[in-house]
Enzyme design. Structure first.
Site, short mmCIF file in Angstrom:
data_model
loop_
_atom_site.label_atom_id
_atom_site.label_comp_id
_atom_site.label_asym_id
_atom_site.label_seq_id
_atom_site.Cartn_x
_atom_site.Cartn_y
_atom_site.Cartn_z
N ARG A 36 102.76 118.13 77.29
CA ARG A 36 102.26 118.29 75.92
C ARG A 36 100.74 118.48 75.89
O ARG A 36 100.00 117.78 76.58
CB ARG A 36 102.64 117.04 75.12
CG ARG A 36 102.07 116.99 73.74
CD ARG A 36 102.84 116.07 72.86
NE ARG A 36 102.58 114.66 73.10
CZ ARG A 36 103.14 113.68 72.39
NH1 ARG A 36 104.00 113.97 71.43
NH2 ARG A 36 102.87 112.43 72.64
N ARG A 92 96.44 114.67 75.23
CA ARG A 92 96.01 113.48 74.50
C ARG A 92 95.59 112.40 75.48
O ARG A 92 96.17 112.27 76.55
CB ARG A 92 97.19 112.95 73.67
CG ARG A 92 97.28 113.54 72.31
CD ARG A 92 98.54 113.19 71.59
NE ARG A 92 98.91 111.78 71.61
CZ ARG A 92 99.86 111.25 70.83
NH1 ARG A 92 100.54 112.03 70.01
NH2 ARG A 92 100.16 109.99 70.89
N LYS A 110 108.92 114.65 66.49
CA LYS A 110 108.74 114.15 65.12
C LYS A 110 107.62 114.86 64.39
O LYS A 110 107.75 115.25 63.25
CB LYS A 110 108.32 112.67 65.12
CG LYS A 110 109.33 111.67 65.42
CD LYS A 110 108.81 110.27 65.12
CE LYS A 110 107.50 109.85 65.72
NZ LYS A 110 107.31 109.68 67.11
P1 AMP Z 1 101.61 108.72 67.65
O1 AMP Z 1 100.76 109.93 67.46
O2 AMP Z 1 102.57 108.50 66.50
O3 AMP Z 1 102.31 108.74 68.99
O4 AMP Z 1 100.65 107.44 67.64
C1 AMP Z 1 99.66 107.30 68.63
C2 AMP Z 1 99.21 105.85 68.71
O5 AMP Z 1 98.65 105.44 67.45
C3 AMP Z 1 100.31 104.86 69.00
O6 AMP Z 1 100.61 104.75 70.38
C4 AMP Z 1 99.68 103.58 68.43
O7 AMP Z 1 98.67 103.08 69.30
C5 AMP Z 1 98.97 104.09 67.18
N1 AMP Z 1 99.86 104.05 66.00
C6 AMP Z 1 100.29 105.11 65.26
N2 AMP Z 1 101.04 104.70 64.24
C7 AMP Z 1 101.11 103.34 64.32
C8 AMP Z 1 101.76 102.35 63.55
N3 AMP Z 1 102.51 102.64 62.49
N4 AMP Z 1 101.61 101.05 63.94
C9 AMP Z 1 100.86 100.71 65.01
N5 AMP Z 1 100.22 101.61 65.79
C10 AMP Z 1 100.35 102.93 65.45
#
Ligand code: AMP
Length: 223
Positions: A133, A165, A20
Site C-alpha cells: 500500500r 504510511r 474500508k
Molecule cells: P487507520 O487509518 O484507520 O488505519 O488509523 C490509523 C491509526 O490511527 C490507528 O492505527 C490508530 O492509531 C489511530 N486511530 C484511528 N482511528 C482511531 C480510533 N477510532 N480510535 C483509536 N485510534 C484510532
C-alpha cells in the site's frame, strides 16, 4: 428497514487493508454524504504539526490506538448539530473499541445509526495489500505497488507525494491486527445484538465490492 429520508448514517468496520477507506469514500459520494476517517483526520493533524496531531502520531506510529477520550472529543465536535456530520455520514475507522461504540450511541441520541457493515477480508489478503500500500500524503488516495499513480509516485488526483504510511511497517501492522481482534471484533457483537450488523465479502475487484455494499445499504436502509 431503517426509515431514513435523510442521508444514511453508516459505519464501515474491517481490518486494516480491507479497503474500508476507498469504499467508504465511494459510499459517501454515492449517497451524497460525508466520509469521516479518524485515521485520515489524525494524519492530517500530525502533518500540520498541531499539538493534538503530534500526540496522536505517537500512538499511531507504534501501531497503538489513540486513547478513547481523545478520539471522542474530536468526534463529538464533528457530530454536534451544525457540525460536518450533523446529518448523514460514513464512519471509517471509528468506532474502534466498545466504549467508543457506546459513546457514539449516546452522542447520536434520537437519530441513531442506520447500519454497520463489516467488510470481511481474510488476514493473508490484508497483509499482502498493506505491504504494497502507498498513500497520498495530502488527499490520502490509496495506491498499490502493482497499481501506482501514472507519474513517478505523485498523486493522480492532487499531485502530492505518494508514499508508504509510517505505520505500515511489519511490526506496527502486526500490532494493529492484534488490536483489531482484541478491541474492534467485540464491537461486532455489540452491533449484532442491536440488529445493525451486516457482513459483506470484501474480496474481489473494487467495483464488485462496491456493488455489494450499495446493495446491502439499499436493502437495509430506506435511502
Ligand atoms: P487507520 O487509518 O484507520 O488505519 O488509523 C490509523 C491509526 O490511527 C490507528 O492505527 C490508530 O492509531 C489511530 N486511530 C484511528 N482511528 C482511531 C480510533 N477510532 N480510535 C483509536 N485510534 C484510532
Amino acid at each position: 428497514m431503517a426509515n431514513c429520508s435523510k442521508p444514511p448514517r453508516l459505519v464501515l468496520l474491517g481490518k486494516q487493508g480491507a479497503g474500508k477507506g476507498t469504499q467508504a469514500k465511494r459510499l459517501a459520494d454515492h449517497y451524497t454524504t460525508v466520509h469521516l476517517s479518524t485515521g485520515d483526520m489524525f494524519r492530517a493533524q500530525a502533518a500540520q504539526g498541531t499539538a493534538f496531531g503530534l500526540e496522536a502520531r505517537r500512538y499511531m506510529d507504534a501501531g497503538d490506538l489513540v486513547p478513547d477520550e481523545i478520539v471522542m472529543g474530536v468526534i463529538e465536535e464533528c457530530l454536534a448539530p451544525g457540525g460536518p456530520l450533523g446529518d448523514g455520514f460514513v464512519l471509517d475507522g471509528f468506532p474502534r473499541t466498545v466504549p467508543q461504540a457506546v459513546d457514539l450511541d449516546r452522542v447520536l441520541g434520537a437519530r441513531p445509526l442506520d447500519l454497520v457493515i463489516d467488510l470481511e477480508v481474510p488476514r493473508e489478503i490484508v497483509l499482502d495489500r498493506i505491504a504494497g500500500r502507498r498513500v497520498c500524503v495530502s488527499c490520502q488516495t490509496v495506491y498499490h505497488i502493482n497499481m501506482p499513480p501514472s507519474h513517478n509516485w505523485t498523486c493522480d488526483k492532487c499531485g502530492n507525494e505518494v508514499r508508504q504510511r509510517d505505520d505500515d511497517t511489519e511490526e506496527a501492522v502486526e500490532r494493529r491486527l492484534q488490536l483489531y481482534e482484541r478491541e474492534t471484533v467485540p464491537i461486532m457483537d455489540y452491533y449484532r445484538e442491536r440488529g445493525l450488523l451486516v457482513v459483506v465479502d470484501g474480496v474481489g475487484e473494487g467495483d464488485e465490492v462496491f456493488e455489494r455494499l450499495v446493495k446491502v445499504v439499499n436493502d437495509h436502509v430506506q435511502v
